[in-house]
Design a protein around this motif. Structure first.
Motif, mmCIF file in Angstrom:
data_model
loop_
_atom_site.group_PDB
_atom_site.id
_atom_site.type_symbol
_atom_site.label_atom_id
_atom_site.label_comp_id
_atom_site.label_asym_id
_atom_site.label_seq_id
_atom_site.Cartn_x
_atom_site.Cartn_y
_atom_site.Cartn_z
ATOM 1 N N ILE A 77 0.897 -1.154 0.000
ATOM 2 C CA ILE A 77 0.000 0.000 0.000
ATOM 3 C C ILE A 77 0.934 1.201 0.000
ATOM 4 N N VAL A 78 0.815 2.042 -1.026
ATOM 5 C CA VAL A 78 1.780 3.115 -1.225
ATOM 6 C C VAL A 78 1.083 4.465 -1.209
ATOM 7 N N GLU A 79 1.567 5.355 -0.354
ATOM 8 C CA GLU A 79 1.086 6.739 -0.323
ATOM 9 C C GLU A 79 2.012 7.589 -1.180
ATOM 10 N N VAL A 80 1.423 8.409 -2.036
ATOM 11 C CA VAL A 80 2.216 9.263 -2.922
ATOM 12 C C VAL A 80 1.749 10.710 -2.763
ATOM 13 N N SER A 81 2.707 11.588 -2.484
ATOM 14 C CA SER A 81 2.425 13.032 -2.415
ATOM 15 C C SER A 81 3.168 13.707 -3.553
ATOM 16 N N LEU A 82 2.489 14.649 -4.206
ATOM 17 C CA LEU A 82 3.082 15.387 -5.319
ATOM 18 C C LEU A 82 3.461 16.791 -4.873
ATOM 19 N N ASP A 83 4.420 17.394 -5.569
ATOM 20 C CA ASP A 83 4.773 18.789 -5.307
ATOM 21 C C ASP A 83 3.659 19.714 -5.785
ATOM 22 N N ARG A 84 3.194 19.491 -7.015
ATOM 23 C CA ARG A 84 2.121 20.316 -7.588
ATOM 24 C C ARG A 84 0.838 19.510 -7.589
ATOM 25 N N GLN A 85 -0.246 20.122 -7.088
ATOM 26 C CA GLN A 85 -1.528 19.433 -7.047
ATOM 27 C C GLN A 85 -2.569 20.064 -7.966
ATOM 28 N N ASP A 86 -2.118 20.787 -8.985
ATOM 29 C CA ASP A 86 -3.105 21.325 -9.925
ATOM 30 C C ASP A 86 -3.722 20.147 -10.692
ATOM 31 N N SER A 87 -4.867 20.373 -11.291
ATOM 32 C CA SER A 87 -5.613 19.274 -11.906
ATOM 33 C C SER A 87 -4.820 18.541 -12.984
ATOM 34 N N SER A 88 -4.024 19.256 -13.768
ATOM 35 C CA SER A 88 -3.258 18.577 -14.823
ATOM 36 C C SER A 88 -2.155 17.710 -14.236
ATOM 37 N N ALA A 89 -1.508 18.159 -13.164
ATOM 38 C CA ALA A 89 -0.458 17.356 -12.525
ATOM 39 C C ALA A 89 -1.037 16.109 -11.884
ATOM 40 N N LEU A 90 -2.186 16.252 -11.217
ATOM 41 C CA LEU A 90 -2.848 15.101 -10.608
ATOM 42 C C LEU A 90 -3.278 14.099 -11.676
ATOM 43 N N LEU A 91 -3.863 14.612 -12.737
ATOM 44 C CA LEU A 91 -4.322 13.746 -13.825
ATOM 45 C C LEU A 91 -3.157 13.045 -14.517
ATOM 46 N N GLN A 92 -2.060 13.749 -14.686
ATOM 47 C CA GLN A 92 -0.881 13.166 -15.329
ATOM 48 C C GLN A 92 -0.351 11.980 -14.515
ATOM 49 N N PHE A 93 -0.229 12.158 -13.202
ATOM 50 C CA PHE A 93 0.248 11.047 -12.369
ATOM 51 C C PHE A 93 -0.771 9.912 -12.356
ATOM 52 N N GLU A 94 -2.037 10.260 -12.262
ATOM 53 C CA GLU A 94 -3.096 9.245 -12.242
ATOM 54 C C GLU A 94 -3.047 8.376 -13.501
ATOM 55 N N HIS A 95 -2.928 8.989 -14.662
ATOM 56 C CA HIS A 95 -2.851 8.235 -15.924
ATOM 57 C C HIS A 95 -1.639 7.310 -15.937
#
Length: 166
Positions: A77-95
Protein backbone atom coordinates in the motif's frame (compact mmCIF):
# COMPACT_ATOMS: atom_id res chain seq x y z
CA UNK A 1 -28.67 8.35 -18.92
CA UNK A 2 -29.04 10.74 -16.00
CA UNK A 3 -28.18 9.09 -12.65
CA UNK A 4 -31.20 10.78 -11.08
CA UNK A 5 -33.52 8.86 -13.40
CA UNK A 6 -32.20 5.42 -12.41
CA UNK A 7 -34.78 3.63 -10.32
CA UNK A 8 -33.87 0.44 -8.51
CA UNK A 9 -36.46 -1.72 -6.84
CA UNK A 10 -35.97 -4.47 -4.26
CA UNK A 11 -35.47 -7.10 -6.96
CA UNK A 12 -32.73 -5.03 -8.64
CA UNK A 13 -30.94 -4.66 -5.31
CA UNK A 14 -31.26 -8.39 -4.62
CA UNK A 15 -29.82 -9.14 -8.07
CA UNK A 16 -26.88 -6.81 -7.49
CA UNK A 17 -26.30 -8.23 -4.01
CA UNK A 18 -26.31 -11.82 -5.29
CA UNK A 19 -24.19 -11.10 -8.38
CA UNK A 20 -21.46 -9.46 -6.33
CA UNK A 21 -21.42 -12.53 -4.07
CA UNK A 22 -21.30 -15.03 -6.95
CA UNK A 23 -21.42 -13.87 -10.57
CA UNK A 24 -20.77 -17.41 -11.82
CA UNK A 25 -24.37 -18.47 -11.19
CA UNK A 26 -26.29 -19.40 -14.29
CA UNK A 27 -29.22 -17.20 -15.19
CA UNK A 28 -31.56 -20.07 -14.28
CA UNK A 29 -29.99 -20.52 -10.83
CA UNK A 30 -30.05 -16.78 -10.19
CA UNK A 31 -33.70 -16.59 -11.27
CA UNK A 32 -34.61 -19.51 -8.99
CA UNK A 33 -32.91 -17.88 -5.99
CA UNK A 34 -34.86 -14.66 -6.51
CA UNK A 35 -38.12 -16.37 -7.50
CA UNK A 36 -38.12 -14.84 -10.99
CA UNK A 37 -38.62 -16.33 -14.41
CA UNK A 38 -35.35 -16.83 -16.31
CA UNK A 39 -36.27 -14.31 -19.07
CA UNK A 40 -37.22 -11.66 -16.49
CA UNK A 41 -34.00 -12.25 -14.58
CA UNK A 42 -31.88 -11.98 -17.73
CA UNK A 43 -33.68 -8.81 -18.84
CA UNK A 44 -33.10 -7.20 -15.44
CA UNK A 45 -29.40 -8.16 -15.36
CA UNK A 46 -28.92 -6.78 -18.89
CA UNK A 47 -30.61 -3.53 -17.79
CA UNK A 48 -28.30 -3.24 -14.77
CA UNK A 49 -25.32 -3.78 -17.08
CA UNK A 50 -26.55 -1.19 -19.59
CA UNK A 51 -26.99 1.32 -16.75
CA UNK A 52 -23.33 0.83 -15.86
CA UNK A 53 -24.10 -0.55 -12.41
CA UNK A 54 -22.29 -3.78 -13.25
CA UNK A 55 -18.86 -2.79 -14.57
CA UNK A 56 -17.46 -6.26 -15.24
CA UNK A 57 -17.43 -9.82 -13.99
CA UNK A 58 -14.12 -11.30 -12.87
CA UNK A 59 -12.62 -14.27 -11.06
CA UNK A 60 -11.01 -13.42 -7.73
CA UNK A 61 -7.92 -15.54 -7.36
CA UNK A 62 -6.64 -16.94 -4.07
CA UNK A 63 -3.32 -15.18 -3.54
CA UNK A 64 -2.30 -17.67 -0.88
CA UNK A 65 -2.98 -20.75 -3.01
CA UNK A 66 -1.45 -19.18 -6.11
CA UNK A 67 1.67 -18.19 -4.14
CA UNK A 68 2.23 -21.87 -3.32
CA UNK A 69 2.51 -22.55 -7.06
CA UNK A 70 4.13 -19.42 -8.48
CA UNK A 71 6.14 -18.20 -5.51
CA UNK A 72 5.22 -15.50 -3.07
CA UNK A 73 4.39 -12.13 -4.53
CA UNK A 74 4.73 -8.76 -2.90
CA UNK A 75 1.84 -6.48 -2.06
CA UNK A 76 2.21 -2.90 -0.94
CA UNK A 77 0.00 0.00 0.00
CA UNK A 78 1.78 3.11 -1.23
CA UNK A 79 1.09 6.74 -0.32
CA UNK A 80 2.22 9.26 -2.92
CA UNK A 81 2.42 13.03 -2.42
CA UNK A 82 3.08 15.39 -5.32
CA UNK A 83 4.77 18.79 -5.31
CA UNK A 84 2.12 20.32 -7.59
CA UNK A 85 -1.53 19.43 -7.05
CA UNK A 86 -3.11 21.33 -9.92
CA UNK A 87 -5.61 19.27 -11.91
CA UNK A 88 -3.26 18.58 -14.82
CA UNK A 89 -0.46 17.36 -12.53
CA UNK A 90 -2.85 15.10 -10.61
CA UNK A 91 -4.32 13.75 -13.83
CA UNK A 92 -0.88 13.17 -15.33
CA UNK A 93 0.25 11.05 -12.37
CA UNK A 94 -3.10 9.24 -12.24
CA UNK A 95 -2.85 8.23 -15.92
CA UNK A 96 0.70 7.03 -15.40
CA UNK A 97 -0.28 4.96 -12.34
CA UNK A 98 -3.38 3.33 -13.83
CA UNK A 99 -1.44 2.35 -16.97
CA UNK A 100 0.97 0.31 -14.84
CA UNK A 101 -0.12 -3.39 -14.61
CA UNK A 102 1.35 -3.75 -11.10
CA UNK A 103 -0.97 -1.04 -9.77
CA UNK A 104 -4.16 -2.87 -8.80
CA UNK A 105 -5.93 0.15 -7.38
CA UNK A 106 -5.32 3.88 -7.58
CA UNK A 107 -7.17 6.21 -5.24
CA UNK A 108 -6.96 9.99 -5.24
CA UNK A 109 -7.37 10.91 -1.58
CA UNK A 110 -7.66 13.91 0.68
CA UNK A 111 -6.38 15.03 3.17
CA UNK A 112 -2.90 13.63 3.49
CA UNK A 113 -1.14 12.15 0.49
CA UNK A 114 -2.49 12.84 -2.98
CA UNK A 115 -2.76 9.15 -3.97
CA UNK A 116 -2.94 5.76 -2.34
CA UNK A 117 -1.96 2.85 -4.57
CA UNK A 118 -2.44 -0.86 -4.02
CA UNK A 119 0.50 -2.52 -5.75
CA UNK A 120 1.17 -6.20 -6.52
CA UNK A 121 4.52 -7.36 -7.89
CA UNK A 122 6.30 -10.70 -8.11
CA UNK A 123 9.11 -9.74 -5.73
CA UNK A 124 11.15 -6.85 -4.33
CA UNK A 125 13.23 -6.33 -7.52
CA UNK A 126 9.96 -6.01 -9.49
CA UNK A 127 8.67 -3.51 -6.92
CA UNK A 128 11.91 -1.55 -7.20
CA UNK A 129 11.54 -1.38 -11.00
CA UNK A 130 7.93 -0.20 -10.68
CA UNK A 131 8.83 2.38 -8.04
CA UNK A 132 11.64 3.79 -10.17
CA UNK A 133 9.33 4.07 -13.16
CA UNK A 134 6.43 5.65 -11.25
CA UNK A 135 8.12 7.62 -8.48
CA UNK A 136 11.86 8.17 -8.90
CA UNK A 137 11.71 9.28 -12.53
CA UNK A 138 8.79 11.67 -11.91
CA UNK A 139 10.10 15.07 -10.80
CA UNK A 140 6.65 16.00 -9.43
CA UNK A 141 6.66 13.15 -6.87
CA UNK A 142 7.65 14.67 -3.54
CA UNK A 143 7.15 11.81 -1.10
CA UNK A 144 6.46 8.07 -1.26
CA UNK A 145 5.62 5.95 1.74
CA UNK A 146 5.22 2.20 1.16
CA UNK A 147 3.66 -0.29 3.54
CA UNK A 148 4.38 -3.92 2.68
CA UNK A 149 1.63 -6.41 3.43
CA UNK A 150 2.60 -9.29 5.70
CA UNK A 151 -0.90 -10.75 6.12
CA UNK A 152 -4.29 -10.12 4.59
CA UNK A 153 -6.87 -10.34 7.36
CA UNK A 154 -9.85 -9.46 5.15
CA UNK A 155 -10.55 -8.90 1.49
CA UNK A 156 -14.03 -8.24 0.22
CA UNK A 157 -15.45 -6.83 -2.98
CA UNK A 158 -19.09 -6.56 -1.87
CA UNK A 159 -20.64 -3.13 -1.52
CA UNK A 160 -23.26 -2.75 1.23
CA UNK A 161 -26.89 -2.28 0.20
CA UNK A 162 -29.84 -1.01 2.19
CA UNK A 163 -32.32 -3.69 3.12
CA UNK A 164 -35.48 -3.20 1.08
CA UNK A 165 -38.44 -5.50 1.57
CA UNK A 166 -40.10 -6.94 -1.49
Amino acid sequence: MNEDSINLDAVDLQLLRQLQRDASLSNQALAAQLHLSAPTCLRRVKRLQSLGLIEKQVAILSQERLAQITGHGLQAIVEVSLDRQDSSALLQFEHKAVAEPGVQQCWRVSPGPDFVLIVATLDMPAYLALSQKLFTQDSNVRNVKAFFAVKRAKFNTELPFPEISR
